[in-house]
Design a protein around this motif. Structure first.
Motif, PDB file in Angstrom:
ATOM      1  N   PHE A 103       0.867  -1.198   0.000  1.00  0.00           N
ATOM      2  CA  PHE A 103       0.000   0.000   0.000  1.00  0.00           C
ATOM      3  C   PHE A 103       0.891   1.231   0.000  1.00  0.00           C
ATOM      4  CE2 PHE A 103       0.566  -1.316   4.412  1.00  0.00           C
ATOM      5  CZ  PHE A 103       1.004  -0.152   5.018  1.00  0.00           C
ATOM      6  N   SER A 104       0.285   2.383  -0.284  1.00  0.00           N
ATOM      7  CA  SER A 104       1.074   3.610  -0.201  1.00  0.00           C
ATOM      8  C   SER A 104       0.434   4.586   0.755  1.00  0.00           C
ATOM      9  CB  SER A 104       1.292   4.250  -1.568  1.00  0.00           C
ATOM     10  OG  SER A 104       0.351   3.813  -2.491  1.00  0.00           O
ATOM     11  N   GLY A 105       1.192   5.574   1.157  1.00  0.00           N
ATOM     12  CA  GLY A 105       0.696   6.533   2.137  1.00  0.00           C
ATOM     13  C   GLY A 105       1.525   7.799   2.144  1.00  0.00           C
ATOM     14  N   MET A 106       1.115   8.707   3.015  1.00  0.00           N
ATOM     15  CA  MET A 106       1.854   9.961   3.217  1.00  0.00           C
ATOM     16  C   MET A 106       2.386   9.897   4.635  1.00  0.00           C
ATOM     17  SD  MET A 106       1.334  12.007   0.579  1.00  0.00           S
ATOM     18  CE  MET A 106       1.345  13.708   1.121  1.00  0.00           C
ATOM     19  N   VAL A 107       3.627  10.327   4.829  1.00  0.00           N
ATOM     20  CA  VAL A 107       4.207  10.265   6.169  1.00  0.00           C
ATOM     21  C   VAL A 107       4.629  11.663   6.631  1.00  0.00           C
ATOM     22  CG1 VAL A 107       6.560   9.777   5.401  1.00  0.00           C
ATOM     23  CG2 VAL A 107       5.812   8.945   7.621  1.00  0.00           C
ATOM     24  N   GLU A 139      -4.223   9.130  -5.149  1.00  0.00           N
ATOM     25  CA  GLU A 139      -5.230  10.196  -5.246  1.00  0.00           C
ATOM     26  C   GLU A 139      -5.960  10.424  -3.925  1.00  0.00           C
ATOM     27  OE1 GLU A 139      -7.290   8.732  -8.632  1.00  0.00           O
ATOM     28  OE2 GLU A 139      -5.649   9.332  -9.951  1.00  0.00           O
ATOM     29  N   ALA A 140      -7.037   9.663  -3.690  1.00  0.00           N
ATOM     30  CA  ALA A 140      -7.856   9.960  -2.499  1.00  0.00           C
ATOM     31  C   ALA A 140      -7.240   9.418  -1.222  1.00  0.00           C
ATOM     32  CB  ALA A 140      -9.237   9.328  -2.700  1.00  0.00           C
ATOM     33  N   ALA A 141      -7.143  10.279  -0.233  1.00  0.00           N
ATOM     34  CA  ALA A 141      -6.623   9.832   1.064  1.00  0.00           C
ATOM     35  C   ALA A 141      -7.721   9.104   1.814  1.00  0.00           C
ATOM     36  CB  ALA A 141      -6.144  11.030   1.856  1.00  0.00           C
ATOM     37  N   TRP A 150       1.533   8.497   9.794  1.00  0.00           N
ATOM     38  CA  TRP A 150       1.265   8.350   8.362  1.00  0.00           C
ATOM     39  C   TRP A 150      -0.208   8.118   8.115  1.00  0.00           C
ATOM     40  CZ3 TRP A 150      -0.660   3.744   6.377  1.00  0.00           C
ATOM     41  CH2 TRP A 150      -0.755   2.712   7.323  1.00  0.00           C
ATOM     42  N   SER A 151      -0.624   8.338   6.909  1.00  0.00           N
ATOM     43  CA  SER A 151      -1.997   8.014   6.515  1.00  0.00           C
ATOM     44  C   SER A 151      -1.938   7.322   5.166  1.00  0.00           C
ATOM     45  CB  SER A 151      -2.840   9.287   6.417  1.00  0.00           C
ATOM     46  OG  SER A 151      -2.229  10.162   5.521  1.00  0.00           O
ATOM     47  N   ARG A 152      -2.934   6.463   4.977  1.00  0.00           N
ATOM     48  CA  ARG A 152      -2.939   5.647   3.777  1.00  0.00           C
ATOM     49  C   ARG A 152      -3.464   6.428   2.580  1.00  0.00           C
ATOM     50  NH1 ARG A 152      -3.634  -0.657   4.681  1.00  0.00           N
ATOM     51  NH2 ARG A 152      -3.951  -1.233   2.518  1.00  0.00           N
ATOM     52  N   VAL A 153      -2.917   6.152   1.411  1.00  0.00           N
ATOM     53  CA  VAL A 153      -3.351   6.789   0.170  1.00  0.00           C
ATOM     54  C   VAL A 153      -3.555   5.654  -0.815  1.00  0.00           C
ATOM     55  CG1 VAL A 153      -2.574   8.287  -1.734  1.00  0.00           C
ATOM     56  CG2 VAL A 153      -2.051   8.902   0.620  1.00  0.00           C
TER      57      VAL A 153
END
Ligand code: API
Length: 287
Positions: A264-268, A283-285, A275-278
């Motif tokens: 999975f990908s995310g923003m840290v 695109e959508a968080a 972090w939160s998943r993307v």
């Protein structure tokens, strides 16, 4: 991502920001992003390379090299450019990588080094095919005479008849920090099952037991070939699955081929490691 079950966090800092051991530990403290190695993509520093890469173990120490993580990076960067080849720059050197299939990559891991001071070892050993190191009773050692090699990071390979017959979780920490290895070492148990096959279990420096270790597969292959246990093309089977390793005769470069998987990908947050998943398209968080 993961490379044969070796858990890899790829952190893309080409747009700016800095990462170090503290951030690695903070990201690793989150159960969903617990990892073995963190690969940090930075802008290229040398013409002709696609990126500079910094590598950390989950305990925050620098890893030097990481074969499985390098394949993961190859996937990320080639998916972006649509190309089938790229050149990465890591602390130990320049690595070329190629796409072999949709989720399969080959990396040129460079030339292994065998000098005692290149491993490095803390005292001179003229023959690094088998160094005097043993654990267990002096007259009946449990593990002894490992081969040592540096493939961008230090490795010790103990030759055994059954990788499951030894408690690597118990001996690993002791051997990783043995005074003979001033920079520590990745510790492997290797069982040669055929002239082209090795079963391998690895205790990694700074990360512990992992499902796979690409550099250990490279170090085991060159050490096995050097000691005439195998030829130069070997399938190395790790708990996470097989890697194909070839120690090319023409120039002594090691070629490693194996799979990658995106999880999975995310923003840290670079300050806190939160972090939160993307979604995969970025695109959508999602919460
Ligand atoms: N898992 C990695 C190796 C990490 C090595 C690291 N533990 C160190 O040298 O400190 C691999 O696939 O090659």
């Amino acid at each position: 991502m993961n490379g044969l079950g070796n858990e890899i966090v790829v952190l893309d800092l080409r747009g700016g920001g800095a990462a170090g051991g503290d951030l690695a530990r903070a990201i690793n403290a989150h159960p969903a992003t617990k990892f073995d190695q963190m690969m940090v993509i930075l802008p290229p520093r040398v013409a002709g390379t696609d990126a500079f890469v910094d590598i950390y173990n989950c305990d925050g120490t620098p890893a030097g090299a990481c074969g499985n993580g390098t394949r993961c990076l190859a996937h990320v960067l080639m998916s972006e450019t649509g190309k089938d080849a790229l050149t990465l720059h890591t602390a130990p050197g320049i690595l070329n990588a190629w796409r072999e299939g949709p989720d399969r990559y080959r990396v040129d891991m460079g030339v292994p080094r065998f000098g005692w001071d290149e491993i490095p070892l803390s005292e001179e050993f003229r023959d690094t095919r088998a160094i005097e190191l043993q654990i267990g009773p002096i007259d009946a050692p449990v593990l002894h005479s490992p081969s040592v090699a540096n493939v961008g990071n230090p490795h010790a390979i103990f030759w055994v008849d059954d990788v499951e017959a030894h408690d690597l979780g118990r001996f690993g920490p002791m051997l990783e920090h043995h005074p003979i290895f001033p920079e520590g070492a990745n510790i492997s148990l290797a069982h040669v099952t055929a002239a082209d096959a090795i079963t391998l279990k690895v205790w990694e420096r700074g990360a512990g037991l992992t499902r796979a270790c690409g550099t250990a597969a490279c170090a085991a292959t060159v050490s096995a070939a050097r000691t005439k246990r195998t030829g130069r093309a070997v399938t190395v089977t790790l708990p996470g699955g097989p890697l194909n390793i070839e120690w090319r005769e023409a120039d002594d470069h090691i070629l490693m081929t194996g799979p990658v998987e995106m999880e999975f990908s995310g923003m840290v947050d670079l300050e806190t490691g939160d972090w939160s998943r993307v979604d995969m398209a970025g695109e959508a968080a999602r919460p």
